[in-house]
Design a protein around this motif. Sequence first.
Motif, mmCIF file in Angstrom:
data_model
loop_
_atom_site.group_PDB
_atom_site.id
_atom_site.type_symbol
_atom_site.label_atom_id
_atom_site.label_comp_id
_atom_site.label_asym_id
_atom_site.label_seq_id
_atom_site.Cartn_x
_atom_site.Cartn_y
_atom_site.Cartn_z
ATOM 1 N N TRP A 168 0.808 -1.213 0.000
ATOM 2 C CA TRP A 168 0.000 0.000 0.000
ATOM 3 C C TRP A 168 0.850 1.276 0.000
ATOM 4 O O TRP A 168 0.307 2.379 -0.084
ATOM 5 C CB TRP A 168 -0.934 0.011 1.211
ATOM 6 N N GLY A 169 2.166 1.135 0.120
ATOM 7 C CA GLY A 169 3.047 2.294 0.025
ATOM 8 C C GLY A 169 3.087 3.173 1.247
ATOM 9 O O GLY A 169 3.537 4.324 1.166
ATOM 10 N N PHE A 170 2.654 2.662 2.395
ATOM 11 C CA PHE A 170 2.627 3.494 3.596
ATOM 12 C C PHE A 170 4.020 3.728 4.184
ATOM 13 O O PHE A 170 4.247 4.727 4.864
ATOM 14 C CB PHE A 170 1.739 2.852 4.669
ATOM 15 N N VAL A 171 4.942 2.795 3.917
ATOM 16 C CA VAL A 171 6.261 2.890 4.544
ATOM 17 C C VAL A 171 6.983 4.147 4.092
ATOM 18 O O VAL A 171 7.636 4.836 4.870
ATOM 19 C CB VAL A 171 7.095 1.631 4.234
ATOM 20 N N GLY A 172 6.870 4.480 2.822
ATOM 21 C CA GLY A 172 7.566 5.646 2.298
ATOM 22 C C GLY A 172 6.936 6.963 2.678
ATOM 23 O O GLY A 172 7.613 7.994 2.725
ATOM 24 N N LEU A 176 4.565 6.871 10.957
ATOM 25 C CA LEU A 176 3.893 6.013 11.929
ATOM 26 C C LEU A 176 3.967 4.549 11.518
ATOM 27 O O LEU A 176 4.346 3.676 12.300
ATOM 28 C CB LEU A 176 2.435 6.456 12.076
ATOM 29 N N VAL A 177 3.633 4.273 10.257
ATOM 30 C CA VAL A 177 3.667 2.888 9.768
ATOM 31 C C VAL A 177 5.101 2.398 9.658
ATOM 32 O O VAL A 177 5.413 1.247 9.988
ATOM 33 C CB VAL A 177 2.940 2.776 8.414
ATOM 34 N N GLY A 178 5.996 3.263 9.172
ATOM 35 C CA GLY A 178 7.400 2.870 9.075
ATOM 36 C C GLY A 178 7.961 2.471 10.427
ATOM 37 O O GLY A 178 8.643 1.448 10.558
ATOM 38 N N ASN A 179 7.661 3.252 11.450
ATOM 39 C CA ASN A 179 8.130 2.928 12.799
ATOM 40 C C ASN A 179 7.561 1.602 13.285
ATOM 41 O O ASN A 179 8.262 0.791 13.895
ATOM 42 C CB ASN A 179 7.730 4.036 13.774
ATOM 43 N N ALA A 180 6.263 1.402 13.026
ATOM 44 C CA ALA A 180 5.623 0.157 13.460
ATOM 45 C C ALA A 180 6.242 -1.045 12.769
ATOM 46 O O ALA A 180 6.437 -2.101 13.387
ATOM 47 C CB ALA A 180 4.123 0.221 13.181
ATOM 48 N N VAL A 207 11.457 8.285 17.392
ATOM 49 C CA VAL A 207 10.996 6.906 17.609
ATOM 50 C C VAL A 207 11.658 5.959 16.621
ATOM 51 O O VAL A 207 12.032 4.830 16.965
ATOM 52 C CB VAL A 207 9.459 6.835 17.510
ATOM 53 N N SER A 208 11.808 6.392 15.371
ATOM 54 C CA SER A 208 12.435 5.555 14.340
ATOM 55 C C SER A 208 13.857 5.181 14.764
ATOM 56 O O SER A 208 14.243 4.004 14.745
ATOM 57 C CB SER A 208 12.481 6.292 13.001
ATOM 58 N N TRP A 209 14.632 6.206 15.131
ATOM 59 C CA TRP A 209 16.020 5.964 15.524
ATOM 60 C C TRP A 209 16.094 5.117 16.802
ATOM 61 O O TRP A 209 16.907 4.188 16.896
ATOM 62 C CB TRP A 209 16.732 7.298 15.754
ATOM 63 N N THR A 210 15.252 5.444 17.771
ATOM 64 C CA THR A 210 15.281 4.712 19.045
ATOM 65 C C THR A 210 14.951 3.243 18.846
ATOM 66 O O THR A 210 15.570 2.362 19.464
ATOM 67 C CB THR A 210 14.282 5.345 20.034
ATOM 68 N N THR A 211 13.998 2.953 17.977
ATOM 69 C CA THR A 211 13.619 1.561 17.718
ATOM 70 C C THR A 211 14.790 0.770 17.169
ATOM 71 O O THR A 211 15.025 -0.380 17.561
ATOM 72 C CB THR A 211 12.436 1.502 16.733
ATOM 73 N N MET A 212 15.566 1.395 16.264
ATOM 74 C CA MET A 212 16.709 0.700 15.675
ATOM 75 C C MET A 212 17.820 0.501 16.704
ATOM 76 O O MET A 212 18.427 -0.577 16.789
ATOM 77 C CB MET A 212 17.242 1.538 14.529
#
Length: 660
Positions: A168-172, A176-180, A207-212
Amino acid sequence: MRHHAPPARPPLPSVSPGAAPPPRPAWNTNRNLVVTHPLLALLESCASFPRFLQLHALLTVSGLAAGRFPASRLLAFCALSTPPRVGHAAAILARAPAPGPNAYMLATMMRAFLRARLPRRALALFRRVVRDALPADARTLVFALKAAAEHGPSSACGEGVPCVALKWGFVGRSVLVGNALVHFYADHGSLARARRVFDEMSERDVVSWTTMVDGYARRGMADDAWRVFCRMVVAGGQHPNEVTLVAALSAIGQMGLLALGRRVHRYVADGGVGGSVSLANALIDMFGKFGCVPSAREVFDGMAVKDVYSWTTMVNVYAKCGYLESAAQLFEDMPRRNAVSWSCMIAAYSQANQPEEAVRLFKKMIEENVEPINATLVSVLPACAQLGCLDLGRWIYDNYIVSGKAVLTVNLGNAFIDMYAKCGDLDAASRLFAEMGERNVVSWNSIVMAHAVHGQSEQVLHLFEQLKGTGIVPDEITFLGLLSACSHSGLVSEGKRYFKEMKMGYQIEPKAEHYACMIDLLGKSGLLEEALEVAKGMPMEAGEAGWGALLNACRVHGNVEIGEFAADKLVKLDPVDSGIYVLMCQIYASKSKWDQVKMLRMLMRDKGVKKNPGCSSIEVDGKFHEFLAADVSHVHSEVIYAALKNIYYHLKLEGYVPLT
């Protein structure tokens, strides 16, 4: 005929057009919603389920509940209130106006199922969204990914949700979806996939960086975690938050870089980020790993608020760094303890070679009605093994494993096997090993060592052949058990073969313990010159174990020359070890060299070396009694010695002659 009027409902408060809106309850997170209808305005401020039922009835009677918006707000109340009213929410969803619920309502219901820990039902709703091609938003995919993670990422549903998110192209276009999705992959060990999604994100937040960073740190990839953290601060232009720093501190502890840990501490102390209990706990734990007890205590004392984990972490720091008295005192001072706190202190005593204290604390824990966790049992079982508390070990198994209070994990199973074996119940150890559905190399090592210690060499060799067929790679402990078994039974050729296989077949470099086993094997078999060559040719010093094994072999075979050489090495290592002198005296005595025996005894007297008395212990009704040779300190000494005298008398009647 008299008519009775129905009981009046409690009046609902009216909403004046000019009045300020009441405060929003916890379930209502939509701050931008403007509602003008009085009944709907009351619903937006509703915080009581009985009041909600009244409003729902009024909305139904008035016909408003048939509208999509009122229905969605009714559903939101049931889904987001605490606790979630899943049954009522499902009923509202089932009566959604034609053509049926939209994606927003389905996402709200998915959230209700997640809050009620029903991920399978949440995934079923997501399949409905996909099947009906409803215009889902980012929230729907986030809830679906969370449901997939809880239901099982390896299932068909679990693997399908990330595919839909990518399709569905949500990641790009959705952070929110990319982080999930990054969290979904990182949380289940697919760090390569998580990194690929992370790198493809056009926009990232903290959140993105912290998750990684957290994903790498939790998987033991500290270098990668630190690199991502540095890139976040330098190139990413993001300021770390408390969660980021907790993950970074975990990586720093793994890397062993104290200077970086102190920099993070200064950053927090200078107000670079808001302090929290979790961050302070992470700092205490990090300093503890480096052995910096004063720094850990400084953080602990500076905490305005401490939770039970703060106290437990500080207790663990003291225990791990050898300050057992301080750990015990802090444990006693704790305002509240949980099972983890008790487990930590029990483990501290067990690892500090104080099994009596570990068992005592475990019994006190039971008396205070604190239910042990697996970590508690894993910690107390080695103490039972050290003390020979077979009855307590059996009670633990019956009361927690048989009853189903505890799950028999691999680690717990290994602890039980070790306890049974060291307490002499080899049958129970073998039976438990056979029943274990999952085993690791420690499981095999435990049962191999159990049979080796009990002299069952054939069983040890058979187990090793079985192990090679499982795909589990043996380690140095496995070969220590093998060589020990060969030494017990004098299997020289087999011992030599396994020693060679260890180095050539598995690239395991033998340690001093393995060489000591080979020296013992060769020495017991009378190959004293070959044993001496092994001791001399070791890449490290033979140590007390190696030279001691050789000296004992010389005692068995009466070899004075090699015995003197081994004794000389041992005296240099420990001049006051009485066992060396006793063994040499026995060697000289076997050759009738009484002058040397006399000289050694005089030497012992001059050096103040005294023979350590023999000691034995026995458990009776949960209490331990220790006895030294010629000991008369026990309150029942007279009765004990009378019983021993009676035993000796009957032994002599049977023809027993003591070995002198």
